[in-house]
Write a protein that holds these residues in place. Structure first.
Motif, PDB file in Angstrom:
ATOM      1  N   LEU A  12     -53.483 -26.069  -3.280  1.00 37.02           N
ATOM      2  CA  LEU A  12     -52.693 -24.860  -3.477  1.00 37.02           C
ATOM      3  C   LEU A  12     -53.156 -23.683  -2.627  1.00 37.02           C
ATOM      4  O   LEU A  12     -52.508 -22.633  -2.624  1.00 37.02           O
ATOM      5  CB  LEU A  12     -52.673 -24.488  -4.964  1.00 37.02           C
ATOM      6  CG  LEU A  12     -52.085 -25.571  -5.868  1.00 37.02           C
ATOM      7  CD1 LEU A  12     -52.047 -25.093  -7.315  1.00 37.02           C
ATOM      8  CD2 LEU A  12     -50.710 -26.001  -5.414  1.00 37.02           C
ATOM      9  N   SER A  13     -54.223 -23.861  -1.878  1.00 39.69           N
ATOM     10  CA  SER A  13     -54.633 -22.806  -0.945  1.00 39.69           C
ATOM     11  C   SER A  13     -53.903 -22.925   0.398  1.00 39.69           C
ATOM     12  O   SER A  13     -53.981 -22.032   1.226  1.00 39.69           O
ATOM     13  CB  SER A  13     -56.149 -22.828  -0.728  1.00 39.69           C
ATOM     14  OG  SER A  13     -56.538 -24.039  -0.122  1.00 39.69           O
ATOM     15  N   ASP A  16     -47.908 -24.601   2.703  1.00 39.08           N
ATOM     16  CA  ASP A  16     -46.905 -25.662   2.566  1.00 39.08           C
ATOM     17  C   ASP A  16     -47.089 -26.436   1.262  1.00 39.08           C
ATOM     18  O   ASP A  16     -46.116 -26.753   0.577  1.00 39.08           O
ATOM     19  CB  ASP A  16     -46.960 -26.623   3.750  1.00 39.08           C
ATOM     20  CG  ASP A  16     -46.387 -26.029   5.016  1.00 39.08           C
ATOM     21  OD1 ASP A  16     -45.698 -24.987   4.927  1.00 39.08           O
ATOM     22  OD2 ASP A  16     -46.612 -26.610   6.091  1.00 39.08           O
ATOM     23  N   ASP A  17     -48.329 -26.747   0.916  1.00 37.73           N
ATOM     24  CA  ASP A  17     -48.598 -27.454  -0.333  1.00 37.73           C
ATOM     25  C   ASP A  17     -48.117 -26.646  -1.533  1.00 37.73           C
ATOM     26  O   ASP A  17     -47.480 -27.182  -2.449  1.00 37.73           O
ATOM     27  CB  ASP A  17     -50.092 -27.735  -0.490  1.00 37.73           C
ATOM     28  CG  ASP A  17     -50.594 -28.830   0.424  1.00 37.73           C
ATOM     29  OD1 ASP A  17     -50.015 -29.019   1.511  1.00 37.73           O
ATOM     30  OD2 ASP A  17     -51.587 -29.485   0.066  1.00 37.73           O
ATOM     31  N   LEU A  18     -48.417 -25.366  -1.515  1.00 36.29           N
ATOM     32  CA  LEU A  18     -48.017 -24.494  -2.624  1.00 36.29           C
ATOM     33  C   LEU A  18     -46.498 -24.419  -2.753  1.00 36.29           C
ATOM     34  O   LEU A  18     -45.948 -24.494  -3.862  1.00 36.29           O
ATOM     35  CB  LEU A  18     -48.611 -23.102  -2.438  1.00 36.29           C
ATOM     36  CG  LEU A  18     -48.308 -22.083  -3.525  1.00 36.29           C
ATOM     37  CD1 LEU A  18     -48.837 -22.549  -4.880  1.00 36.29           C
ATOM     38  CD2 LEU A  18     -48.907 -20.722  -3.160  1.00 36.29           C
ATOM     39  N   LYS A  19     -45.811 -24.301  -1.608  1.00 38.45           N
ATOM     40  CA  LYS A  19     -44.344 -24.253  -1.634  1.00 38.45           C
ATOM     41  C   LYS A  19     -43.760 -25.523  -2.238  1.00 38.45           C
ATOM     42  O   LYS A  19     -42.883 -25.469  -3.112  1.00 38.45           O
ATOM     43  CB  LYS A  19     -43.791 -24.057  -0.220  1.00 38.45           C
ATOM     44  CG  LYS A  19     -43.978 -22.680   0.342  1.00 38.45           C
ATOM     45  CD  LYS A  19     -43.448 -22.617   1.764  1.00 38.45           C
ATOM     46  CE  LYS A  19     -43.804 -21.317   2.432  1.00 38.45           C
ATOM     47  NZ  LYS A  19     -43.389 -21.284   3.842  1.00 38.45           N
ATOM     48  N   VAL A  20     -44.229 -26.677  -1.771  1.00 37.39           N
ATOM     49  CA  VAL A  20     -43.705 -27.948  -2.261  1.00 37.39           C
ATOM     50  C   VAL A  20     -44.047 -28.130  -3.733  1.00 37.39           C
ATOM     51  O   VAL A  20     -43.203 -28.568  -4.531  1.00 37.39           O
ATOM     52  CB  VAL A  20     -44.239 -29.134  -1.420  1.00 37.39           C
ATOM     53  CG1 VAL A  20     -43.881 -30.466  -2.057  1.00 37.39           C
ATOM     54  CG2 VAL A  20     -43.707 -29.045  -0.003  1.00 37.39           C
ATOM     55  N   TYR A  21     -45.244 -27.777  -4.116  1.00 35.60           N
ATOM     56  CA  TYR A  21     -45.659 -27.886  -5.512  1.00 35.60           C
ATOM     57  C   TYR A  21     -44.730 -27.066  -6.415  1.00 35.60           C
ATOM     58  O   TYR A  21     -44.254 -27.549  -7.442  1.00 35.60           O
ATOM     59  CB  TYR A  21     -47.110 -27.419  -5.657  1.00 35.60           C
ATOM     60  CG  TYR A  21     -47.621 -27.455  -7.072  1.00 35.60           C
ATOM     61  CD1 TYR A  21     -48.001 -28.662  -7.669  1.00 35.60           C
ATOM     62  CD2 TYR A  21     -47.724 -26.287  -7.820  1.00 35.60           C
ATOM     63  CE1 TYR A  21     -48.462 -28.691  -8.976  1.00 35.60           C
ATOM     64  CE2 TYR A  21     -48.183 -26.308  -9.121  1.00 35.60           C
ATOM     65  CZ  TYR A  21     -48.552 -27.514  -9.694  1.00 35.60           C
ATOM     66  OH  TYR A  21     -49.004 -27.545 -10.988  1.00 35.60           O
ATOM     67  N   ASN A  22     -44.447 -25.844  -6.003  1.00 35.69           N
ATOM     68  CA  ASN A  22     -43.563 -24.980  -6.799  1.00 35.69           C
ATOM     69  C   ASN A  22     -42.130 -25.501  -6.828  1.00 35.69           C
ATOM     70  O   ASN A  22     -41.443 -25.402  -7.843  1.00 35.69           O
ATOM     71  CB  ASN A  22     -43.602 -23.548  -6.277  1.00 35.69           C
ATOM     72  CG  ASN A  22     -44.891 -22.856  -6.648  1.00 35.69           C
ATOM     73  OD1 ASN A  22     -45.469 -23.101  -7.704  1.00 35.69           O
ATOM     74  ND2 ASN A  22     -45.374 -21.993  -5.766  1.00 35.69           N
ATOM     75  N   ILE A  23     -41.675 -26.066  -5.711  1.00 35.45           N
ATOM     76  CA  ILE A  23     -40.341 -26.673  -5.687  1.00 35.45           C
ATOM     77  C   ILE A  23     -40.269 -27.831  -6.677  1.00 35.45           C
ATOM     78  O   ILE A  23     -39.326 -27.946  -7.459  1.00 35.45           O
ATOM     79  CB  ILE A  23     -39.967 -27.136  -4.261  1.00 35.45           C
ATOM     80  CG1 ILE A  23     -39.746 -25.928  -3.357  1.00 35.45           C
ATOM     81  CG2 ILE A  23     -38.737 -28.047  -4.279  1.00 35.45           C
ATOM     82  CD1 ILE A  23     -39.627 -26.272  -1.883  1.00 35.45           C
TER      83      ILE A  23
END
Length: 95
Positions: A12-13, A16-23
Motif C-alpha cells: 500500500l505504499s 498503483d497497488d493502493l489504487k487497485v486495492y481500493n478498486i
C-alpha cells in the motif's frame, strides 16, 4: 468442477497497488471483476492513455507541417486537403 484460490498481496505504499486495492475493495464480486479485467487486458492489450494519443497525433501533424491551426475558420482546410499521409490515420486502426 475444481475451485482454485490465488492469494494477492498489495504494497500500500506504492501508488498503483493502493489504487487497485481500493478498486477491488469497492467491488461486490471481486473474482468476477478480476476475471473480466484480466481477459479484457489480454484481448485488447494495455489501454493507451488519451493524452499519449493526443501527443502522438500532435507530433505527427507538426512534423508533417502545413496543417491548419485555426480553430474558427475552415479556409485553411482546403489548402491542406490531401496532404496528410495515410499513416497518420492508419495508427487509429491499430489501436
Amino acid at each position: 468442477m475444481a475451485t482454485k484460490r490465488i492469494n494477492l498481496s498489495f504494497n500500500l505504499s506504492r501508488d498503483d497497488d493502493l489504487k487497485v486495492y481500493n478498486i477491488l475493495l469497492g467491488q461486490k464480486y471481486k473474482t468476477d471483476f478480476v476475471i473480466k479485467a484480466v481477459l479484457r487486458y489480454q484481448e485488447k492489450g494495455e489501454l493507451i492513455d488519451k493524452e499519449i494519443i493526443k501527443e502522438a497525433v500532435t507530433e505527427a501533424l507538426n512534423e508533417y507541417g502545413e496543417i491548419p491551426t485555426t480553430k474558427h475558420s475552415t479556409d485553411d482546410l482546403s489548402r491542406s486537403e490531401g496532404k496528410l499521409p495515410n499513416e497518420v490515420f492508419d495508427m487509429f486502426n491499430n489501436l
